[in-house]
Structures are given as structure tokens and as C-alpha cells.
Design an enzyme around this catalytic site. Structure first.
Site, PDB file in Angstrom:
ATOM      1  N   VAL A   1     -14.063  14.605 -24.803  1.00 14.35           N
ATOM      2  CA  VAL A   1     -13.887  15.341 -23.311  1.00 14.35           C
ATOM      3  C   VAL A   1     -12.711  14.829 -22.838  1.00 14.35           C
ATOM      4  O   VAL A   1     -11.987  15.636 -22.168  1.00 14.35           O
ATOM      5  CB  VAL A   1     -15.114  14.486 -22.534  1.00 14.35           C
ATOM      6  CG1 VAL A   1     -14.921  15.032 -21.065  1.00 14.35           C
ATOM      7  CG2 VAL A   1     -16.495  14.973 -23.146  1.00 14.35           C
ATOM      8  N   GLY A   2     -12.109  13.683 -22.866  1.00 11.89           N
ATOM      9  CA  GLY A   2     -10.968  13.371 -22.137  1.00 11.89           C
ATOM     10  C   GLY A   2      -9.620  13.999 -22.800  1.00 11.89           C
ATOM     11  O   GLY A   2      -8.717  14.395 -22.004  1.00 11.89           O
TER      12      GLY A   2
ATOM     13  N   GLU B   1      -4.837  -0.715 -24.925  1.00  7.80           N
ATOM     14  CA  GLU B   1      -4.072  -0.904 -23.738  1.00  7.80           C
ATOM     15  C   GLU B   1      -4.842  -1.457 -22.487  1.00  7.80           C
ATOM     16  O   GLU B   1      -4.209  -2.234 -21.703  1.00  7.80           O
ATOM     17  CB  GLU B   1      -3.216   0.099 -23.339  1.00  7.80           C
ATOM     18  CG  GLU B   1      -2.253   0.483 -24.504  1.00  7.80           C
ATOM     19  CD  GLU B   1      -1.451   1.931 -24.201  1.00  7.80           C
ATOM     20  OE1 GLU B   1      -0.328   1.970 -24.565  1.00  7.80           O
ATOM     21  OE2 GLU B   1      -2.123   2.816 -23.821  1.00  7.80           O
TER      22      GLU B   1
ATOM     23  N   SER C   1     -23.981  13.721 -18.208  1.00  8.54           N
ATOM     24  CA  SER C   1     -24.587  14.397 -19.763  1.00  8.54           C
ATOM     25  C   SER C   1     -25.949  15.210 -19.082  1.00  8.54           C
ATOM     26  O   SER C   1     -26.569  14.623 -18.135  1.00  8.54           O
ATOM     27  CB  SER C   1     -24.811  13.462 -20.401  1.00  8.54           C
ATOM     28  OG  SER C   1     -25.635  14.135 -21.577  1.00  8.54           O
ATOM     29  N   SER C   2     -26.201  16.269 -19.786  1.00  8.80           N
ATOM     30  CA  SER C   2     -27.266  16.999 -19.416  1.00  8.80           C
ATOM     31  C   SER C   2     -28.706  16.169 -19.934  1.00  8.80           C
ATOM     32  O   SER C   2     -29.670  16.555 -19.632  1.00  8.80           O
ATOM     33  CB  SER C   2     -27.261  18.286 -20.425  1.00  8.80           C
ATOM     34  OG  SER C   2     -27.295  18.037 -21.731  1.00  8.80           O
ATOM     35  N   CYS C   3     -28.301  15.097 -20.663  1.00 16.41           N
ATOM     36  CA  CYS C   3     -29.507  14.288 -21.019  1.00 16.41           C
ATOM     37  C   CYS C   3     -30.237  13.448 -19.844  1.00 16.41           C
ATOM     38  O   CYS C   3     -30.908  12.640 -19.978  1.00 16.41           O
ATOM     39  CB  CYS C   3     -29.043  13.286 -21.983  1.00 16.41           C
ATOM     40  SG  CYS C   3     -28.187  12.031 -21.745  1.00 16.41           S
TER      41      CYS C   3
ATOM     42  N   TYR D   1     -28.981   5.598 -22.706  1.00 20.16           N
ATOM     43  CA  TYR D   1     -27.602   6.371 -22.254  1.00 20.16           C
ATOM     44  C   TYR D   1     -27.865   7.207 -21.168  1.00 20.16           C
ATOM     45  O   TYR D   1     -27.163   7.289 -20.129  1.00 20.16           O
ATOM     46  CB  TYR D   1     -27.291   7.348 -23.606  1.00 20.16           C
ATOM     47  CG  TYR D   1     -26.122   7.923 -23.396  1.00 20.16           C
ATOM     48  CD1 TYR D   1     -24.768   7.559 -23.325  1.00 20.16           C
ATOM     49  CD2 TYR D   1     -26.284   9.471 -23.190  1.00 20.16           C
ATOM     50  CE1 TYR D   1     -23.681   8.365 -22.862  1.00 20.16           C
ATOM     51  CE2 TYR D   1     -25.075  10.149 -22.809  1.00 20.16           C
ATOM     52  CZ  TYR D   1     -23.992   9.680 -23.033  1.00 20.16           C
ATOM     53  OH  TYR D   1     -22.710  10.399 -22.398  1.00 20.16           O
TER      54      TYR D   1
ATOM     55  N   LYS E   1     -25.974   7.048 -17.433  1.00 24.12           N
ATOM     56  CA  LYS E   1     -25.382   7.975 -16.621  1.00 24.12           C
ATOM     57  C   LYS E   1     -25.964   8.370 -15.292  1.00 24.12           C
ATOM     58  O   LYS E   1     -25.182   8.784 -14.491  1.00 24.12           O
ATOM     59  CB  LYS E   1     -25.524   9.259 -17.545  1.00 24.12           C
ATOM     60  CG  LYS E   1     -24.646   9.385 -18.727  1.00 24.12           C
ATOM     61  CD  LYS E   1     -23.080   9.132 -18.474  1.00 24.12           C
ATOM     62  CE  LYS E   1     -22.058   9.040 -19.581  1.00 24.12           C
ATOM     63  NZ  LYS E   1     -20.792   9.164 -19.181  1.00 24.12           N
TER      64      LYS E   1
ATOM     65  N   THR F   1     -22.761  20.422 -20.588  1.00 23.68           N
ATOM     66  CA  THR F   1     -23.877  20.819 -21.838  1.00 23.68           C
ATOM     67  C   THR F   1     -23.257  20.052 -22.862  1.00 23.68           C
ATOM     68  O   THR F   1     -22.407  19.285 -22.875  1.00 23.68           O
ATOM     69  CB  THR F   1     -24.310  22.058 -21.807  1.00 23.68           C
ATOM     70  OG1 THR F   1     -25.383  22.453 -22.795  1.00 23.68           O
ATOM     71  CG2 THR F   1     -22.975  22.807 -22.422  1.00 23.68           C
TER      72      THR F   1
ATOM     73  N   LEU G   1     -21.043  19.395 -25.976  1.00 20.94           N
ATOM     74  CA  LEU G   1     -19.671  19.818 -25.950  1.00 20.94           C
ATOM     75  C   LEU G   1     -19.203  19.798 -27.452  1.00 20.94           C
ATOM     76  O   LEU G   1     -19.882  19.008 -28.253  1.00 20.94           O
ATOM     77  CB  LEU G   1     -18.804  19.006 -25.365  1.00 20.94           C
ATOM     78  CG  LEU G   1     -19.187  19.073 -23.622  1.00 20.94           C
ATOM     79  CD1 LEU G   1     -18.324  18.082 -22.984  1.00 20.94           C
ATOM     80  CD2 LEU G   1     -18.855  20.439 -23.211  1.00 20.94           C
TER      81      LEU G   1
ATOM     82  N   HIS H   1     -22.794  13.984 -32.994  1.00 20.67           N
ATOM     83  CA  HIS H   1     -23.532  14.875 -32.324  1.00 20.67           C
ATOM     84  C   HIS H   1     -23.834  15.673 -33.724  1.00 20.67           C
ATOM     85  O   HIS H   1     -23.106  15.813 -34.706  1.00 20.67           O
ATOM     86  CB  HIS H   1     -23.110  15.513 -31.033  1.00 20.67           C
ATOM     87  CG  HIS H   1     -23.101  14.616 -29.991  1.00 20.67           C
ATOM     88  ND1 HIS H   1     -22.110  13.805 -29.481  1.00 20.67           N
ATOM     89  CD2 HIS H   1     -24.118  14.042 -29.208  1.00 20.67           C
ATOM     90  CE1 HIS H   1     -22.369  13.156 -28.189  1.00 20.67           C
ATOM     91  NE2 HIS H   1     -23.404  13.276 -28.129  1.00 20.67           N
TER      92      HIS H   1
END
Length: 318
Positions: free
Chosen positions: A16-17, A39, A108-110, A137, A141, A165, A167, A180
Site C-alpha cells: 500500500v505505502g 530507521e 480494510s474491508s474486513c 486485525y 482497524k 478492498t 489489493l 493474501h
């Protein structure tokens, strides 16, 4: 959000990032703050506060998280809830303390109930029981969403939460035990092709339906939302509208997914299903009508995104 605004992308090395980072760079944002986990450990509050005090970011994309599929969530439930709670609490609180203008939290959609009506609207949050296989999880979230809403309510901050959704894309995790479903299938079919295996066995029945979105499209939506004019952005801050679904509005069965991945990879053997293993929720499709009403839609077709992702897998791991 201006091209020279000071922007911190938390978790920029992950799926994602890294997508958000690529999108920011391609759109000309030049004043980007990045720290690897080595870091800056976001679970250490003192270090996070010192980082924010020194760097003073104006905008924050909170993409750092511990993530994984059904196996990882079932095996490490304590890690999934603890790590994510600590990261969210530290970054959100520091963003408030050091006057971040806007923060976007990646959920997250979860978070939605296991048997929520389909497609899932933002208003369905906390209206039913969660999926047991990833409940820790999901709770972490949900806590992140409530953190953002609570800071907005008490301190007048500008923190919003987006619910992507499923990803996939460059820099995904292809570990067979922790990843996943889509990246795991890419690796399994690729290895089966190389070893000329006659069949590949997959968990579950293949019946559940899932929505998949190319990560660069998700990143584009996030930057679109953070770049909206102040009046439009402020409209998200009501608790009822501070959650925004990001998805395609389209889904396929896991059986169809497996066939499409096998085709792209070039595996021609048999696909078998281990029905003794869990399926997860029967369907997970996001209602993205609110995002569409703002003028944003995804651009990458599933076939195109899958091909690009397999090419990334080949480049990075083969």
C-alpha cells in the site's frame, strides 16, 4: 495538498505505502518524508514523537500495518491486534500533537460484519459480528477509525479513514504462509509450472466472491481525497461520513480468480480444492457509490493489473 507540501508516508516499503509513494512521485510531489522500519519503529511512542517533533509533516498517509491472509491471521492473532493498535495510536496521537493538517488512515474491508448486506456500505460498520478468521486485525482497524473520529471530535483534527478492498500489485508479499490469496496463488502456480506439477491444491471451496483492486488505483484514490478543497474534505469529518470505501465495485469467485492467475502464469495443470479448509466470508464487495459521486473511478482492469503484478513477481523473485 501542494506539490511542495511536507508529506509523510508511513509504511512506504509495503504494498500500500509503496503504491502511494509511486503515485505521489509521479504527480510531482517532491517533499516526501520516508523512514524504513529499521530507521523508525512506529511501535515505540518516544521515537515516533521525536520524529514528528523534528520533521513536522503537514500531511500523513498512515499505511504502516501488520497484514496477512487467513493463515497468518489465524496463527498470530495477538500480533495482529497488538502491532496494529500500537502503530495507529502512536501515529494518530503524534499527528495531533504536532499539528498535522490532514491524515489519511488506511483501514480494510474486513471491518464490516461477516454477513453484511452486499455491496457493503460505509454505514454497515459495527452492525454485526465480524469474520472470526481475522477478527483481531479487524478490531484493530476499527479502533484506528474510531481514533481518527475521536480526535476530530475532541480536537478538531482533519483525520479521515479509507477502507480499501483486497489489493494486489508491486511489492506484494508472496510468502506462501503469510500472504493474501492473490499473491500466494501467483507464487504457487509459478512454482508448479516450473516443477511441472500435475495439480495445485487451494484452500476452501472456491465459491466465495472477492473484489480485487490494483494498488496504484488505490493510491490514486487516496491522493485524490487528500487533495480535495478544504470545504469538500471537511464534509468527511462527520462520524457518519469519515469512512470512505475504495474499490472497483466488481467481484469474482475465488475459483475464477484461480483460473485467471493460472492463465497469466501459464500453468495448465489441474486445480484442486481442499474443502476441509476455511473459506472466510461468503462475499466481500464494497459499495463505492460515495467515492464515485466525488468524481473518482478506478482505471486498471483486473486482467491488466494481474499481468503487471506477475511481471513484478518475476522481476523481484525469479
Amino acid at each position: 495538498m501542494q506539490k511542495d507540501s511536507k508529506i509523510y508516508v508511513a509504511g512506504h516499503t509495503g504494498l500500500v505505502g509503496s503504491a502511494i509513494l509511486r503515485r505521489l512521485q509521479s504527480q510531482g510531489y517532491s517533499n516526501l518524508i520516508l523512514r524504513t522500519h529499521q530507521e523508525l519503529d512506529l511501535e515505540i511512542q518516544k521515537d515516533v514523537n521525536e520524529f514528528f517533533q523534528h520533521e513536522r509533516p503537514e500531511y500523513v498517509f498512515l499505511a504502516a500495518a501488520r497484514v496477512g491472509g487467513i493463515y497468518a491471521n489465524s496463527t498470530y492473532p495477538a500480533d495482529f491486534i497488538y502491532n496494529n493498535l500500537i502503530i495507529e495510536a502512536n501515529v494518530v496521537h503524534a499527528s495531533y500533537r504536532y499539528s498535522v493538517k490532514k491524515l489519511l488512515f488506511l483501514g480494510s474491508s474486513c471491518i464490516y460484519p461477516r454477513l453484511a448486506p452486499q455491496p457493503m456500505k460505509e454505514e454497515y460498520l459495527l452492525t454485526g459480528e465480524l469474520e472470526p478468521t481475522n477478527e483481531p486485525y479487524a478490531i484493530a482497524k476499527i479502533a484506528g477509525i474510531k481514533l481518527c473520529q475521536s480526535y476530530n471530535r475532541q480536537y478538531g483534527t482533519n483525520f479521515i479513514s479509507v477502507m480499501p478492498t483486497n489489493l494486489y500489485g508491486p511489492n506484494d508479499n508472496y510468502d506462501l504462509m503469510d500472504s493474501h490469496v492473490l499473491p500466494a496463488l501467483i507464487r504457487r502456480f509459478h512454482e508448479a509450472k516450473l516443477e511441472a506439477r500435475p495439480f495445485v491444491e487451494i484452500w476452501g471451496t472456491g465459491v466465495p466472491r472477492r473484489e480485487f483492486m490494483y494498488s496504484d488505483d488505490m493510491a490514486d484514490a487516496c491522493i485524490f481525497l487528500m487533495s480535495l478543497e478544504e470545504e469538500a474534505f471537511a464534509s468527511f469529518l462527520d462520524p457518519r461520513t469519515s469512512i470512505i470505501n475504495i474499490g472497483t465495485g466488481e467481484d469474482i469467485t475465488i475459483h475464477e480468480l484461480a483460473e485467471k492467475v493460472a492463465e497469466v502464469v501459464g500453468y495448465s495443470g489441474e486445480i484442486r480444492w481442499d474443502t476441509s479448509k476455511p473459506d472466510g466470508p461468503p462475499r466481500k464487495l464494497l459499495d463505492v457509490s460515495f467515492l464515485h459521486s466525488l468524481g473518482w473511478r478506478h482505471k486498471t482492469t483486473f486482467q491488466r493489473g494481474l499481468l503487471l503484478t506477475y511481471q513484478d513477481f518475476i522481476k523481484e523473485f525469479v
